[in-house]
Design an enzyme around this catalytic site. Sequence first.
Site, mmCIF file in Angstrom:
data_model
loop_
_atom_site.group_PDB
_atom_site.id
_atom_site.type_symbol
_atom_site.label_atom_id
_atom_site.label_comp_id
_atom_site.label_asym_id
_atom_site.label_seq_id
_atom_site.Cartn_x
_atom_site.Cartn_y
_atom_site.Cartn_z
ATOM 1 N N HIS A 1 0.631 -0.986 0.030
ATOM 2 C CA HIS A 1 0.363 0.453 0.495
ATOM 3 C C HIS A 1 0.901 1.373 -0.325
ATOM 4 O O HIS A 1 1.189 1.981 0.496
ATOM 5 C CB HIS A 1 -1.147 -0.195 1.265
ATOM 6 C CG HIS A 1 -1.741 0.754 0.786
ATOM 7 N ND1 HIS A 1 -3.544 1.040 1.560
ATOM 8 C CD2 HIS A 1 -1.873 2.342 0.458
ATOM 9 C CE1 HIS A 1 -4.018 2.148 1.537
ATOM 10 N NE2 HIS A 1 -3.220 2.719 1.145
ATOM 11 N N GLU B 1 -10.806 3.049 7.419
ATOM 12 C CA GLU B 1 -9.928 4.077 8.176
ATOM 13 C C GLU B 1 -10.235 5.938 8.407
ATOM 14 O O GLU B 1 -10.377 5.905 9.923
ATOM 15 C CB GLU B 1 -8.949 4.801 6.749
ATOM 16 C CG GLU B 1 -7.787 5.722 6.598
ATOM 17 C CD GLU B 1 -7.401 6.679 5.684
ATOM 18 O OE1 GLU B 1 -7.336 6.344 4.591
ATOM 19 O OE2 GLU B 1 -5.624 6.803 5.860
ATOM 20 N N HIS C 1 1.463 5.285 -2.162
ATOM 21 C CA HIS C 1 0.404 5.646 -3.295
ATOM 22 C C HIS C 1 1.367 6.341 -4.101
ATOM 23 O O HIS C 1 2.881 7.504 -3.438
ATOM 24 C CB HIS C 1 -0.719 6.695 -3.014
ATOM 25 C CG HIS C 1 -1.599 6.443 -2.508
ATOM 26 N ND1 HIS C 1 -2.774 6.179 -2.694
ATOM 27 C CD2 HIS C 1 -2.097 5.774 -1.050
ATOM 28 C CE1 HIS C 1 -4.292 5.720 -1.933
ATOM 29 N NE2 HIS C 1 -3.101 5.676 -1.041
#
Length: 388
Positions: free
Chosen positions: A23, A215, A25
């Site tokens: 994970h 989240e 970005h």
Amino acid sequence: MQSQKTSTPTPDQIRRAPKVLLHDHLDGGLRPGTIVDLARETGYTGLPESDPDKLGTWFREAADSGSLERYLETFAHTCAVMQTREALVRVAAECAEDLAADGVVYAEIRYAPEQHLEAGLTLEEVVEAVNEGFREGERRAREDGNRIRVGALLTAMRHAARSLEIAELANRYRDHGVVGFDIAGAEAGFPPTRHLDAFEYLKRENNHFTIHAGEAFGLPSIWQALQWCGADRLGHGVRIIDDIQVAEDGAVKLGPLASYVRDKRIPLEMCPSSNLQTAAAASYAEHPIGLLRRLHFRVTVNTDNRLMSGTSMSREFEHLVEAFAYSLDDLQWFTVNAMKSAFIPFDERLAMINDVIKPGYAELKAEWLFQQAAATPALASGSATPQA
Ligand SMILES: O=c1[nH]cnc2c1ncn2[C@@H]1O[C@H](CO)[C@@H](O)[C@H]1O
Ligand SMILES: [Zn+2]
């Protein structure tokens, strides 16, 4: 004599340990100096700072906002300079290079193609530019003596309405650098089921996807991601803690959703530093990862946005080692969990675990033996006879 075998891994050992990142970005991991260069080259005048060091600090501080929505505002600047083929190739190449230098051997890097169309690129051109950059970065890493393999995850923005189109794009590039799909962006008000058609399409195509869930919003988001949408993994998933009760005597009771997540070995892509910035957790020591690891959920450790959090895989591991006294065995466990949960074929995951990850940790775990021999020169020279 005290054995050093169980001593805390050093920052240098953590950096050399093979690591797996699921994970991260692409638009959250640029080098500050690259942002400054690209802004100059592409004529973007909106940067809050023009000095790379100051710009790096600005991102960390602006992202340290206590809310996911404010945290996400900082991406306007990185996306602004990622609108040309050259810029995307450069950013992707540097991403692979930086991760490899940090000891990451396998990474799945996500980005939203729909956010890179402002200067006229097509969705396909965006994907091909990023793929080209990743291949270039892998090649440069090899030249530097590092090994890394990078796959792309295509993200659709959850407030927008292009998820089916992006899912189709991910499917079309499946054997060409793209390994899966994701949705990201503000979570509250944009439930996963809003994009059900995209997920149902990918399931019919036997493709893989993860969903940012749990989240900035709680259990309903996780429940939808799993039970309506069929996510293979959860992006963050920290709020699963809301379905776990710990009594004063330490007895633990899992609710039905937490039980499902653990029983089905649903991978949790946990990103501790990012969670502190968006206030999804209060401190490293209080981060749910400690309890979830003890309860043997399938926990993985990730960076989310290296630029906004000023972090790296090694830094995330260092924080956790400090907070929970993790050993090399714990770090290996997180790494094997991540590799098991990757979206590449099973035989490749297995070979990564058996031929790269386990031997890498075995080598690190053996270092104490040789350090000890070196620290007792009297024995080595034979002047002191050990007592039987
Ligand atoms: O932790 C996160 N939660 C939700 N969305 C995120 C997070 N980090 C980044 N993005 C969003 O994903 C987009 C594509 O990479 C980024 O532009 C950002 O808006
Ligand atoms: Zn994320």
